[in-house]
Design a protein around this motif. Structure first.
Motif, PDB file in Angstrom:
ATOM      1  N   SER A 154      -6.893  -3.759  10.709  1.00  0.00           N
ATOM      2  CA  SER A 154      -5.609  -3.952  10.028  1.00  0.00           C
ATOM      3  C   SER A 154      -5.121  -2.714   9.287  1.00  0.00           C
ATOM      4  O   SER A 154      -3.919  -2.490   9.138  1.00  0.00           O
ATOM      5  CB  SER A 154      -5.727  -5.103   9.021  1.00  0.00           C
ATOM      6  OG  SER A 154      -6.263  -6.228   9.661  1.00  0.00           O
ATOM      7  N   LEU A 158      -1.080   1.085   8.380  1.00  0.00           N
ATOM      8  CA  LEU A 158      -0.572   2.072   7.443  1.00  0.00           C
ATOM      9  C   LEU A 158      -0.004   3.296   8.132  1.00  0.00           C
ATOM     10  O   LEU A 158       0.855   3.984   7.591  1.00  0.00           O
ATOM     11  CB  LEU A 158      -1.698   2.521   6.512  1.00  0.00           C
ATOM     12  CG  LEU A 158      -1.923   1.597   5.340  1.00  0.00           C
ATOM     13  CD1 LEU A 158      -3.207   1.958   4.616  1.00  0.00           C
ATOM     14  CD2 LEU A 158      -0.748   1.680   4.376  1.00  0.00           C
ATOM     15  N   LEU A 169       1.372  -7.307   8.432  1.00  0.00           N
ATOM     16  CA  LEU A 169       1.353  -7.150   6.973  1.00  0.00           C
ATOM     17  C   LEU A 169       2.507  -6.278   6.492  1.00  0.00           C
ATOM     18  O   LEU A 169       3.204  -6.609   5.534  1.00  0.00           O
ATOM     19  CB  LEU A 169       0.022  -6.537   6.528  1.00  0.00           C
ATOM     20  CG  LEU A 169      -1.201  -7.411   6.800  1.00  0.00           C
ATOM     21  CD1 LEU A 169      -2.481  -6.610   6.624  1.00  0.00           C
ATOM     22  CD2 LEU A 169      -1.200  -8.630   5.892  1.00  0.00           C
ATOM     23  N   SER A 170       2.713  -5.148   7.200  1.00  0.00           N
ATOM     24  CA  SER A 170       3.805  -4.277   6.752  1.00  0.00           C
ATOM     25  C   SER A 170       5.151  -4.984   6.925  1.00  0.00           C
ATOM     26  O   SER A 170       6.037  -4.872   6.067  1.00  0.00           O
ATOM     27  CB  SER A 170       3.780  -2.939   7.502  1.00  0.00           C
ATOM     28  OG  SER A 170       2.941  -2.999   8.614  1.00  0.00           O
ATOM     29  N   LEU A 173       5.820  -7.421   4.089  1.00  0.00           N
ATOM     30  CA  LEU A 173       6.360  -6.761   2.910  1.00  0.00           C
ATOM     31  C   LEU A 173       7.795  -6.319   3.169  1.00  0.00           C
ATOM     32  O   LEU A 173       8.686  -6.490   2.353  1.00  0.00           O
ATOM     33  CB  LEU A 173       5.507  -5.542   2.542  1.00  0.00           C
ATOM     34  CG  LEU A 173       4.124  -5.840   1.982  1.00  0.00           C
ATOM     35  CD1 LEU A 173       3.340  -4.557   1.757  1.00  0.00           C
ATOM     36  CD2 LEU A 173       4.233  -6.622   0.672  1.00  0.00           C
ATOM     37  N   PRO A 178       6.256 -13.809   3.489  1.00  0.00           N
ATOM     38  CA  PRO A 178       4.828 -14.010   3.186  1.00  0.00           C
ATOM     39  C   PRO A 178       4.084 -14.696   4.336  1.00  0.00           C
ATOM     40  O   PRO A 178       2.907 -14.423   4.555  1.00  0.00           O
ATOM     41  CB  PRO A 178       4.834 -14.913   1.959  1.00  0.00           C
ATOM     42  CG  PRO A 178       6.179 -14.751   1.356  1.00  0.00           C
ATOM     43  CD  PRO A 178       7.135 -14.383   2.461  1.00  0.00           C
ATOM     44  N   SER A 181       1.996 -12.518   6.437  1.00  0.00           N
ATOM     45  CA  SER A 181       0.690 -12.067   5.949  1.00  0.00           C
ATOM     46  C   SER A 181      -0.338 -13.192   6.068  1.00  0.00           C
ATOM     47  O   SER A 181      -1.516 -12.949   6.325  1.00  0.00           O
ATOM     48  CB  SER A 181       0.786 -11.533   4.519  1.00  0.00           C
ATOM     49  OG  SER A 181       1.596 -12.343   3.724  1.00  0.00           O
ATOM     50  N   TRP A 182       0.118 -14.449   5.854  1.00  0.00           N
ATOM     51  CA  TRP A 182      -0.774 -15.586   6.116  1.00  0.00           C
ATOM     52  C   TRP A 182      -1.265 -15.516   7.565  1.00  0.00           C
ATOM     53  O   TRP A 182      -2.453 -15.639   7.844  1.00  0.00           O
ATOM     54  CB  TRP A 182      -0.057 -16.927   5.922  1.00  0.00           C
ATOM     55  CG  TRP A 182       0.019 -17.393   4.502  1.00  0.00           C
ATOM     56  CD1 TRP A 182       1.148 -17.471   3.739  1.00  0.00           C
ATOM     57  CD2 TRP A 182      -1.064 -17.860   3.698  1.00  0.00           C
ATOM     58  NE1 TRP A 182       0.837 -17.953   2.495  1.00  0.00           N
ATOM     59  CE2 TRP A 182      -0.512 -18.201   2.439  1.00  0.00           C
ATOM     60  CE3 TRP A 182      -2.427 -18.005   3.911  1.00  0.00           C
ATOM     61  CZ2 TRP A 182      -1.279 -18.696   1.401  1.00  0.00           C
ATOM     62  CZ3 TRP A 182      -3.205 -18.503   2.875  1.00  0.00           C
ATOM     63  CH2 TRP A 182      -2.630 -18.834   1.629  1.00  0.00           C
ATOM     64  N   SER A 184      -1.416 -13.021   9.579  1.00  0.00           N
ATOM     65  CA  SER A 184      -2.319 -11.890   9.805  1.00  0.00           C
ATOM     66  C   SER A 184      -3.731 -12.196   9.316  1.00  0.00           C
ATOM     67  O   SER A 184      -4.715 -12.028  10.044  1.00  0.00           O
ATOM     68  CB  SER A 184      -1.776 -10.649   9.100  1.00  0.00           C
ATOM     69  OG  SER A 184      -2.737  -9.631   9.118  1.00  0.00           O
ATOM     70  N   VAL A 185      -3.831 -12.665   8.072  1.00  0.00           N
ATOM     71  CA  VAL A 185      -5.150 -12.898   7.477  1.00  0.00           C
ATOM     72  C   VAL A 185      -5.890 -14.003   8.211  1.00  0.00           C
ATOM     73  O   VAL A 185      -7.065 -13.860   8.597  1.00  0.00           O
ATOM     74  CB  VAL A 185      -5.017 -13.244   5.977  1.00  0.00           C
ATOM     75  CG1 VAL A 185      -6.344 -13.707   5.412  1.00  0.00           C
ATOM     76  CG2 VAL A 185      -4.499 -12.036   5.218  1.00  0.00           C
ATOM     77  N   THR A 188      -6.808 -13.046  11.862  1.00  0.00           N
ATOM     78  CA  THR A 188      -7.892 -12.062  11.879  1.00  0.00           C
ATOM     79  C   THR A 188      -9.224 -12.725  11.546  1.00  0.00           C
ATOM     80  O   THR A 188     -10.232 -12.507  12.227  1.00  0.00           O
ATOM     81  CB  THR A 188      -7.609 -10.931  10.867  1.00  0.00           C
ATOM     82  OG1 THR A 188      -6.280 -10.460  11.066  1.00  0.00           O
ATOM     83  CG2 THR A 188      -8.588  -9.799  11.027  1.00  0.00           C
TER      84      THR A 188
END
Lengths: 212, 408, 223
Positions: A154, A158, A169-170, A173, A178, A181-182, A184-185, A188
């Motif tokens: 992940s 960046l 994630l990016s 943001l 949100p 990101s849920w 993604s996490v 993963t």
């Protein structure tokens, strides 16, 4: 718009596509790590004096933050998956080398002696006796390396869209979503647990003799 | 009578005489595990005060389980164990354990503590101050034959035999009346083991502990045990008797098998050679004249035992050749010590001697006589006769051990 | 193009040695985050590992917790928690603690489990209470392994704490993230060198702790 599986178009991939990308970026390094670690670990197990410095070097490499590692590599390998995969390969090495060395050292002295006495040459003995007996220990290392690798990919987000599921994630943001990101996490983590389970299964298949 | 009823019923002790002061009583004890296996089956044993009792048997016979029930490492399913008449469950478990020395295979020394600290473990648990506990540890190192210079070493720096000595010292540290030893010497090599066994017998004689000793080695059991309990698989008692009696009259085929083929010879260890008639005639000093040699030649043997001027044996010589001037000597094998050694040693010496005669020496190694195989055979017959006539030929056998235990 | 050159430029710049974005400040922040995360993780994982290792029960549940902990992506968790909770210390701490708990938990459990059963047997047989057995026998003998687990966790925390900078937090990660966005490689290399150096110092501290707290009898036995 806004659902769990609605992936923003700038990622240029479906959810499944991201999973594929993520796995590729996570597993290729582990595979390379294993291929490099096997001979290195064998050297470390054979020449005892070599092992402590080998451990020292890998530990120092492990201490390098993945983020910095990736950023620095941009100089050489550009904004590509290779830039993410090189640090992950090295982290895998750090986990795998001690695991394999411990595994090979765990081969009982008498088993080793018996194999030699029966006329196994060093290479055959390694392939047919030492390596199979070391399999449980190797898999213990492989599991840790694989799970960490899946978790670390992940960070590639960046440096642009090189982080597989991390790319969500990016966007989370960026687009203030949100849910991404849920996604993604959770994806993963589930992916890591599934692959871990597969490795456990594979180990059981490879070592029916092992005491459970 | 010190006897229990059949089938593990309640025991009635010492009704007639105050003879048996059994310190530990295992009373109809059974240990069953949840999976249905029975480790110990209605075992009843009186473990006499101040002596070594050995539990011996093949693996799976429940000997270790029995030992571990005495210090409550394992609690019995049925039955009870008493210590000086009181049920061991009456006192707190750790107080009980601190009152019993515990020695295990490989010693189980704490690797992070020095030898002195290891030995001082139980005294420290009992609240002794550091200095006192250390002094005690040093005293014990001396007692078990360890160099005090080892006090500050760590266990890994010691040999297996030394570690086992530390294990024994650690068990003795708080001067417990009882010592439990679980195959303590089975992981050391035979020569070291022999030394440790002799040391244990000596310590026991000096301190008069009640020792319960578990082993799978029947020779060890016979060597060190005052009483030997032979257990069979499934935790049943096969026989409980002093070692000499075990050898002379095994209770059944199992015990006989377990004792092995040469129990007749081994039994001779329990008969002293003191009564053996020694022939002092065919012995000459190295500087004897031909006349002296001729005078000492007897019809029963063509040989003469040649000794040095101090009387120590040098070897056998053929009388005729020696008188004719030959210096040739025949090695005499090994001698036995008259008055101390057993008939087994005497017989062994005779069997190994090229002349068929055993050489007896005194404590200083001076020859005191020789004995022919026939004389030893006669002594064996006499000893057997005396024993079956009920004399006290066997030490510790006076309280009629036949009654001491009931085979459950 | 030379790493040493970048590092040299970064470290010779006096401006980098003072102020809110100076090395002393960033280093202190980084150490603070790391210590805090390690302390929380240790408080959670050490007692759990010791107790499960001592009783031998719960090993499977523990393996699951450890796998789950490892599976959680630190970076993803950080972003998710920041999105949910806003900027703050908690979203930074949780991923670091989640990262550090599995190695401490698993090695502590394994370390206590791997203590020779004969030692525990001897200790119990001599009349030691369970807590004494744990603290006077199992813990000292297992200490080298336990320390290695905590050490591994500490190094991972130090290295991973850099990602806090991504959600506008301080620490040495600032140099790396800022360097990335400003395309200032001096900063990136400087930050990386500082983090790696800190990780090495951490390794050194654990080596010293091993010399001080591990009995010579156990230490010598291991090598």
């Amino acid at each position: 718009m806004g659902g769990f599986f609605d992936i923003p178009s700038d990622l240029q991939a479906s959810w499944w596509g991201l999973i594929g990308l993520h796995l590729q970026e996570a597993l290729i390094p582990v595979l390379f790590g294993l291929l490099i670690a096997l001979p290195l670990a064998q050297l470390g197990a054979r020449f005892r004096w070599l092992y402590p410095p080998m451990l020292g070097v890998t530990t120092v490499l492990y201490a390098l933050p993945s983020l910095a590692f990736i950023v620095l590599l941009i100089n050489w390998t550009g904004l590509s998956t290779t830039t993410v995969e090189i640090p992950l390969t090295i982290y895998s090495l750090v986990v795998l080398i001690p695991a394999i060395v411990d595994g090979v050292r765990s081969v009982p002295e008498e088993t080793h002696a018996a194999a030699t006495a029966m006329g196994f040459g060093p290479f055959r003995r390694y392939l047919q006796v030492e390596l199979p007996i070391a399999v449980p220990a190797i898999f213990a290392g492989l599991r840790v390396a694989t799970v960490s690798s899946i978790s670390l990919v992940s960070v590639g987000a960046l440096i642009g869209n090189e982080g597989g599921l991390g790319n969500l994630l990016s966007d989370a943001l960026h687009y203030h979503r949100p849910i991404l990101s849920w996604n993604s996490v959770i994806t993963t983590a589930v992916l890591a647990i599934l692959i871990d389970g597969l490795l456990v299964l594979l180990r059981r298949l490879l070592t029916p003799w092992a005491v459970r | 009578m010190c006897s229990g009823q059949e089938n593990g019923g309640p025991l009635i002790f010492c009704v007639l005489e105050g003879l048996c002061t059994a310190l530990i009583l295992i009373d109809a004890v059974t240990k069953r595990y949840p999976d249905g296996t029975t480790a110990v089956d209605r075992l009843t044993l009186e473990i006499p005060d101040g002596s070594i009792t050995v539990l011996v048997g093949p693996s799976g016979c429940g000997k270790t389980t029995t030992l571990r029930m005495i210090n409550r490492m394992i609690d019995p399913t049925e039955g009870r164990i008493t210590l000086d008449g009181a049920d061991i469950r009456e006192q707190p478990v750790n107080a009980l354990r601190r009152s019993m020395g515990y020695v295990i295979q490989h010693a189980g020394l704490f690797p992070h503590r020095t030898i002195a600290e290891n030995i001082a473990t139980v005294p420290r648990l009992l609240g002794w101050d550091r200095r006192q506990a250390r002094a005690r540890a040093l005293e014990l190192m001396d007692r078990v034959g360890l160099d005090k210079a080892l006090a500050k070493r760590y266990p890994y720096q010691l040999s297996g035999g030394q570690q086992q000595r530390v294990g024994v010292a650690r068990a003795l540290a708080a001067d417990p009346p009882v010592m439990l030893m679980d195959e303590p010497f089975s992981a050391v090599d035979p020569i070291v083991r022999k030394g440790l066994q002799e040391e244990l017998i000596r310590i026991q004689e000096e301190l008069g502990k009640t020792i319960v000793f578990v082993t799978h080695d029947i020779d060890e059991a016979i060597k060190i045990g005052d009483m030997v309990a032979v257990l069979r698989e499934g935790g049943k008692l096969a026989q409980y008797a002093p070692p000499a009696e075990l050898l002379s009259s095994p209770a059944d085929g199992f015990v006989e098998d377990f004792l092995g083929l040469d129990r007749g010879i081994r039994r001779l260890s329990f008969f002293t050679a003191a009564g053996l008639e020694l022939n002092t005639v065919p012995m000459i000093a190295v500087d004897s004249t031909a006349e002296q040699m001729a005078a000492r030649t007897i019809p029963q043997t063509p040989y003469l035992l040649v000794t040095d001027t101090e009387g120590r044996p040098l070897g056998w010589a053929v009388a005729k050749e020696r008188i004719a001037g030959s210096d040739a000597l025949i090695a005499f094998g090994h001698s036995f010590t008259a008055g101390r050694d057993s008939l087994r040693a005497a017989l062994d010496s005779a069997v190994l001697s090229p002349t068929g005669w055993a050489v007896a020496v005194d404590e200083n190694g001076r020859a005191v006589g020789v004995a022919a195989q026939e004389a030893i055979a006669a002594a064996i017959r006499t000893a057997h006769l005396e024993q079956s006539a009920g004399s006290d030929a066997i030490p510790g056998a006076s309280d009629n051990p036949d009654d001491a235990a009931v085979d459950a | 193009m030379n790493l040493f050159h970048y590092a040299d430029v970064f470290f010779s710049n006096n401006a980098n040695w003072s102020g809110a974005d100076g090395i002393p400040t960033r280093l202190t922040e980084h150490v603070q985050y790391s210590l805090m995360a390690l302390a929380i993780a240790a408080v959670i994982a050490l007692p759990l590992g010791l107790v499960t290792g001592h009783t031998g029960r719960g090993g499977n549940a523990l393996a699951l917790v450890a796998t789950a902990g490892r599976a959680l992506p630190s970076f993803g968790l950080l972003v998710l928690l920041t999105v949910l909770m806003g900027l703050g210390l908690t979203p930074v701490m949780i991923p670091l603690v989640a990262l550090a708990v599995p190695p401490i938990l698993v090695t502590t459990y394994e370390a206590v489990r791997s203590v020779d059963r004969a030692l525990v047997d001897a200790a119990r047989g001599m009349g030691m209470e369970p807590l004494r057995v744990l603290f006077q026998v199992e813990l000292p003998v297992a200490l080298p392994l336990i320390l290695s687990g905590v050490r591994s966790a500490a190094v991972q925390i130090v290295s991973t704490a850099t990602i806090a900078a991504y959600v506008s937090f301080g620490g040495l990660g600032r140099y790396i993230v800022d360097g990335l966005y400003q395309v200032d490689y001096n900063k990136v290399v400087g930050g990386a060198v500082l983090v790696a150096g800190l990780a090495l110092v951490t390794l050194g501290l654990f080596w010293v702790a091993g010399r001080v707290f591990v009995s010579a009898g156990v230490r010598r036995q291991q090598r």
